[in-house]
Design a protein around this motif. Structure first.
Motif, PDB file in Angstrom:
ATOM      1  N   ILE A   1      -3.077  -1.759   9.695  1.00  0.00           N
ATOM      2  CA  ILE A   1      -1.921  -1.787   8.753  1.00  0.00           C
ATOM      3  C   ILE A   1      -2.169  -0.883   7.654  1.00  0.00           C
ATOM      4  O   ILE A   1      -1.237   0.179   7.400  1.00  0.00           O
ATOM      5  CB  ILE A   1      -1.513  -2.975   8.233  1.00  0.00           C
ATOM      6  N   SER A   2      -3.036  -0.581   7.134  1.00  0.00           N
ATOM      7  CA  SER A   2      -3.610   0.408   6.040  1.00  0.00           C
ATOM      8  C   SER A   2      -3.399   1.702   6.526  1.00  0.00           C
ATOM      9  O   SER A   2      -2.834   2.645   5.890  1.00  0.00           O
ATOM     10  CB  SER A   2      -4.749   0.273   5.362  1.00  0.00           C
ATOM     11  N   CYS A   3      -3.960   1.959   7.854  1.00  0.00           N
ATOM     12  CA  CYS A   3      -3.706   3.378   8.373  1.00  0.00           C
ATOM     13  C   CYS A   3      -2.184   3.900   8.719  1.00  0.00           C
ATOM     14  O   CYS A   3      -2.037   4.910   8.439  1.00  0.00           O
ATOM     15  CB  CYS A   3      -4.614   3.284   9.677  1.00  0.00           C
ATOM     16  N   LEU A   4      -1.547   2.862   9.047  1.00  0.00           N
ATOM     17  CA  LEU A   4      -0.140   3.059   9.301  1.00  0.00           C
ATOM     18  C   LEU A   4       0.552   3.344   8.289  1.00  0.00           C
ATOM     19  O   LEU A   4       1.366   4.210   7.872  1.00  0.00           O
ATOM     20  CB  LEU A   4       0.164   1.744   9.812  1.00  0.00           C
ATOM     21  N   ALA A   5       0.115   2.750   7.115  1.00  0.00           N
ATOM     22  CA  ALA A   5       0.815   2.950   5.438  1.00  0.00           C
ATOM     23  C   ALA A   5       0.466   4.347   5.246  1.00  0.00           C
ATOM     24  O   ALA A   5       1.274   5.259   4.590  1.00  0.00           O
ATOM     25  CB  ALA A   5       0.185   1.973   4.502  1.00  0.00           C
ATOM     26  N   ILE A   6      -0.729   4.872   5.484  1.00  0.00           N
ATOM     27  CA  ILE A   6      -1.301   6.329   4.989  1.00  0.00           C
ATOM     28  C   ILE A   6      -0.584   7.173   5.972  1.00  0.00           C
ATOM     29  O   ILE A   6      -0.315   8.231   5.336  1.00  0.00           O
ATOM     30  CB  ILE A   6      -2.720   6.430   5.159  1.00  0.00           C
TER      31      ILE A   6
ATOM     32  N   LEU B   1       0.684  -1.256   0.057  1.00  0.00           N
ATOM     33  CA  LEU B   1       0.072   0.228   0.063  1.00  0.00           C
ATOM     34  C   LEU B   1       0.962   1.307   0.077  1.00  0.00           C
ATOM     35  O   LEU B   1       0.592   2.414  -0.805  1.00  0.00           O
ATOM     36  CB  LEU B   1      -1.058   0.008   1.236  1.00  0.00           C
ATOM     37  N   PHE B   2       2.021   1.075   0.878  1.00  0.00           N
ATOM     38  CA  PHE B   2       2.894   2.480   0.902  1.00  0.00           C
ATOM     39  C   PHE B   2       3.443   2.651  -0.480  1.00  0.00           C
ATOM     40  O   PHE B   2       3.537   3.710  -0.971  1.00  0.00           O
ATOM     41  CB  PHE B   2       3.992   2.178   1.799  1.00  0.00           C
ATOM     42  N   ALA B   3       3.853   1.398  -1.181  1.00  0.00           N
ATOM     43  CA  ALA B   3       4.420   1.803  -2.507  1.00  0.00           C
ATOM     44  C   ALA B   3       3.412   2.211  -3.564  1.00  0.00           C
ATOM     45  O   ALA B   3       3.691   2.935  -4.521  1.00  0.00           O
ATOM     46  CB  ALA B   3       4.960   0.272  -2.968  1.00  0.00           C
ATOM     47  N   ALA B   4       2.436   1.574  -3.456  1.00  0.00           N
ATOM     48  CA  ALA B   4       1.266   2.030  -4.280  1.00  0.00           C
ATOM     49  C   ALA B   4       1.052   3.360  -4.127  1.00  0.00           C
ATOM     50  O   ALA B   4       0.590   4.194  -5.204  1.00  0.00           O
ATOM     51  CB  ALA B   4       0.041   1.308  -4.289  1.00  0.00           C
ATOM     52  N   LEU B   5       0.714   3.899  -3.222  1.00  0.00           N
ATOM     53  CA  LEU B   5       0.292   5.288  -2.719  1.00  0.00           C
ATOM     54  C   LEU B   5       1.514   6.364  -3.303  1.00  0.00           C
ATOM     55  O   LEU B   5       1.290   7.303  -3.581  1.00  0.00           O
ATOM     56  CB  LEU B   5      -0.066   5.407  -1.324  1.00  0.00           C
ATOM     57  N   PHE B   6       2.740   5.817  -2.879  1.00  0.00           N
ATOM     58  CA  PHE B   6       3.886   6.754  -3.182  1.00  0.00           C
ATOM     59  C   PHE B   6       3.875   6.945  -4.665  1.00  0.00           C
ATOM     60  O   PHE B   6       4.298   8.072  -5.032  1.00  0.00           O
ATOM     61  CB  PHE B   6       5.160   6.145  -2.432  1.00  0.00           C
ATOM     62  N   SER B   7       3.770   5.719  -5.414  1.00  0.00           N
ATOM     63  CA  SER B   7       3.667   6.095  -6.947  1.00  0.00           C
ATOM     64  C   SER B   7       2.685   6.845  -7.443  1.00  0.00           C
ATOM     65  O   SER B   7       2.975   7.511  -8.272  1.00  0.00           O
ATOM     66  CB  SER B   7       3.647   4.567  -7.452  1.00  0.00           C
ATOM     67  N   VAL B   8       1.532   6.510  -6.925  1.00  0.00           N
ATOM     68  CA  VAL B   8       0.473   7.384  -7.341  1.00  0.00           C
ATOM     69  C   VAL B   8       0.436   8.978  -6.943  1.00  0.00           C
ATOM     70  O   VAL B   8       0.199   9.767  -7.965  1.00  0.00           O
ATOM     71  CB  VAL B   8      -1.008   6.690  -6.974  1.00  0.00           C
ATOM     72  N   LEU B   9       0.697   9.029  -5.640  1.00  0.00           N
ATOM     73  CA  LEU B   9       0.821  10.419  -5.295  1.00  0.00           C
ATOM     74  C   LEU B   9       1.965  11.346  -5.712  1.00  0.00           C
ATOM     75  O   LEU B   9       1.924  12.579  -6.219  1.00  0.00           O
ATOM     76  CB  LEU B   9       0.728  10.669  -3.783  1.00  0.00           C
ATOM     77  N   ASN B  10       3.267  10.463  -5.960  1.00  0.00           N
ATOM     78  CA  ASN B  10       4.278  10.951  -6.521  1.00  0.00           C
ATOM     79  C   ASN B  10       4.711  12.550  -6.045  1.00  0.00           C
ATOM     80  O   ASN B  10       4.829  13.487  -6.756  1.00  0.00           O
ATOM     81  CB  ASN B  10       4.259  10.873  -7.907  1.00  0.00           C
ATOM     82  N   PRO B  11       5.320  12.335  -4.627  1.00  0.00           N
ATOM     83  CA  PRO B  11       5.502  13.710  -3.910  1.00  0.00           C
ATOM     84  C   PRO B  11       6.731  14.192  -4.638  1.00  0.00           C
ATOM     85  O   PRO B  11       6.944  15.320  -4.616  1.00  0.00           O
ATOM     86  CB  PRO B  11       5.683  13.137  -2.501  1.00  0.00           C
ATOM     87  N   ILE B  12       7.575  13.320  -5.031  1.00  0.00           N
ATOM     88  CA  ILE B  12       9.051  13.816  -5.668  1.00  0.00           C
ATOM     89  C   ILE B  12       8.616  14.584  -6.878  1.00  0.00           C
ATOM     90  O   ILE B  12       9.363  15.796  -7.206  1.00  0.00           O
ATOM     91  CB  ILE B  12       9.766  12.487  -6.210  1.00  0.00           C
ATOM     92  N   GLY B  13       7.486  14.382  -7.594  1.00  0.00           N
ATOM     93  CA  GLY B  13       7.301  15.222  -8.916  1.00  0.00           C
ATOM     94  C   GLY B  13       6.275  16.456  -8.441  1.00  0.00           C
ATOM     95  O   GLY B  13       6.353  17.420  -9.043  1.00  0.00           O
ATOM     96  N   THR B  14       6.037  16.571  -7.071  1.00  0.00           N
ATOM     97  CA  THR B  14       5.640  17.916  -6.665  1.00  0.00           C
ATOM     98  C   THR B  14       6.818  18.759  -6.075  1.00  0.00           C
ATOM     99  O   THR B  14       6.333  20.024  -6.083  1.00  0.00           O
ATOM    100  CB  THR B  14       4.601  17.717  -5.504  1.00  0.00           C
TER     101      THR B  14
END
Length: 209
Positions: A146-151, A7-20
């Protein structure tokens, strides 16, 4: 741990904070270091709230409007794939959900943590649909925790990256940020296609059985 990592990897990829990073640097170039830290913190908090709300009540919104989870997966998958292609083409960081007029107005406002940073630049339709679909498959108490921790971990990562945005911009440079965004773009496309394929397989199996 696998669920957290996925979930962390999926969210990081979709949100892409580096691109921001380039846009954050542009919007806060005249702000003090303390003000940048405050904006970074509140952006992370806003994203966390948006994602948590989406995760827990998204299913009820779907029920209210009579939208199936398969339809959501396909729609979300298309949005995610579109974002991925934008990342690969290098256009995502230029637009990122806002136009020049909105960017100009944002620069004049005192607080940009909610819009345009949290919405739509970070927490957009792709991440929201991803979380709604994820909840449908992982809604046991331990999985929810676990999902809440990932978020929460994503929110921390966003804060750290935005807090360091001006340093990252200097270290990586424009070409470095573009390179990272394109690598992330490929992963985003794969995630989006997987969502579409999963939804289609479910529909096919349901009709055959």
């Amino acid at each position: 741990m696998d669920l957290f990592t996925y979930l962390f990897a999926a969210l990081f990829s979709v949100l892409n904070p580096i691109g921001t990073v380039p846009i954050f640097v542009g919007l806060t170039h005249s702000d003090s270091k303390k003000e940048r830290s405050r904006i970074s913190l509140w952006t992370a908090i806003n994203v966390f709230i948006i994602l948590i709300v989406s995760f827990f009540i998204g299913q009820y919104v779907l029920t209210f409007f009579g939208i199936s989870i398969e339809a959501l997966r396909i729609a979300g998958g298309i949005i995610i794939v579109s974002s991925g292609f934008s990342l690969l083409s290098g256009k995502f960081t230029k637009k990122r959900g806002i136009n020049k007029k909105a960017e100009s107005e944002a620069q004049k406002r005192n607080d940009i943590a909610l819009t345009p940073l949290a919405i739509p630049m970070l927490a957009g339709p792709g991440s929201i649909s991803l979380l709604i679909a994820f909840y449908q498959e992982h809604h046991k108490p331990n999985e929810i925790m676990i999902s809440c921790l990932a978020i929460f971990a994503i929110a921390i990562a966003i804060f750290v990256i935005l807090r360091s945005a001006h340093y990252l911009s200097k270290i990586l440079g424009a070409s470095g940020i573009v390179a990272i965004s394109r690598i992330v773009g490929f992963i985003v496309i794969a995630i989006g296609i997987q969502y579409i394929v999963s939804a289609l397989l479910t529909i096919i199996k349901g009709n055959l059985l």
